[in-house]
Scaffold this motif. Sequence first.
Motif, mmCIF file in Angstrom:
data_model
loop_
_atom_site.group_PDB
_atom_site.id
_atom_site.type_symbol
_atom_site.label_atom_id
_atom_site.label_comp_id
_atom_site.label_asym_id
_atom_site.label_seq_id
_atom_site.Cartn_x
_atom_site.Cartn_y
_atom_site.Cartn_z
ATOM 1 N N ASN A 46 87.639 -3.022 57.100
ATOM 2 C CA ASN A 46 89.060 -2.729 57.268
ATOM 3 C C ASN A 46 89.816 -3.738 58.132
ATOM 4 O O ASN A 46 91.040 -3.668 58.203
ATOM 5 C CB ASN A 46 89.228 -1.336 57.903
ATOM 6 N N PHE A 78 91.919 -6.677 59.578
ATOM 7 C CA PHE A 78 92.968 -7.469 58.932
ATOM 8 C C PHE A 78 93.389 -8.676 59.767
ATOM 9 O O PHE A 78 93.594 -9.768 59.243
ATOM 10 C CB PHE A 78 94.184 -6.565 58.685
ATOM 11 N N PRO A 95 91.525 -6.116 52.738
ATOM 12 C CA PRO A 95 92.778 -5.799 53.432
ATOM 13 C C PRO A 95 93.867 -6.844 53.228
ATOM 14 O O PRO A 95 95.047 -6.509 53.168
ATOM 15 C CB PRO A 95 92.345 -5.735 54.910
ATOM 16 N N LEU A 96 93.472 -8.101 53.061
ATOM 17 C CA LEU A 96 94.458 -9.148 52.803
ATOM 18 C C LEU A 96 95.004 -9.063 51.388
ATOM 19 O O LEU A 96 96.114 -9.512 51.129
ATOM 20 C CB LEU A 96 93.832 -10.520 53.040
ATOM 21 N N TYR A 102 97.986 -6.923 51.637
ATOM 22 C CA TYR A 102 99.099 -7.678 52.214
ATOM 23 C C TYR A 102 99.723 -8.590 51.156
ATOM 24 O O TYR A 102 100.944 -8.684 51.057
ATOM 25 C CB TYR A 102 98.587 -8.493 53.398
#
Length: 276
Positions: free
Chosen positions: A208, A210, A226-227, A230
């Motif tokens: 998780n 980031f 997680p990226l 984004y």
Amino acid sequence: MRILKKGLVVLKYGFVLLIILLSLGPFLWVLMASFKTNAEILNNSLGWPKSFRFSNYVMAFKIAPLSQFYINSVIVGIFGTLLNLLLLGMSGYVLARFQFRFKNLLMGAFSLSLLIPGAAMLQPLYLTVNTLGLYDKVVGLIIVYAGFGLPVSLYILSSYFLTIPKEMEESAYLDGASFIQTFFRIILPISKPGFGTAGVMQFLLCWNEFQFAIILTTGNQSRTLPLALYYFKSQFASDYGVMFAATMVVIIPSILVYILLQKQVVSGLAAGAVKG
């Protein structure tokens, strides 16, 4: 008196139900939204989808390189966890069992490291990783995450080792076993709950995280899931159904890992709480 007892029981179960709703509510909302169209999400966000649109999941993999990010996250999660446990297994046992100079100072340093915010370490970590030639590489993330999770894993493992009776080790030493043999043949097999707890916590951190990932990587070949979210949000925020589908793809593996190892986590934390 009976009325008071019944009231306490109702209050207890009501509190548990509230916690369950607060925990599952957002997850179920995102799950339902991942099958909706944009119009359904905006006009009836709390309702059920008219039809389950699995095309949102297909589109999520087309828009962002989720497959590559998935592979990177699995590699980072597994090897970052194994490296962390390898470094902390025997050192946590030594800190729990033996007395030596500067032990309290060492434990205090680990305690203080928990108070340091991750943002304060971004620049020195970036310079170090870049100097070592590990920038934008999966290996760099593995080493950083393994080190970042050291304090938590140390306290979980050392607390669990304190629950193991010393008589077991003394019997092994009397039978002629060395320190290494005692650790790997006796301590390690009965410490599975402690290692399971530390492993789950470390894996969730690797999966998780980031902040470090976005600073220490720059290309799709080494970035983690997680990226991907984004990337999704910055370029395709208007397609909410697809974005929620990508969110489910990211969070489900970590939930499954916790469910599969929840017995070890509960027993490990309970044992550590007793004598830690």
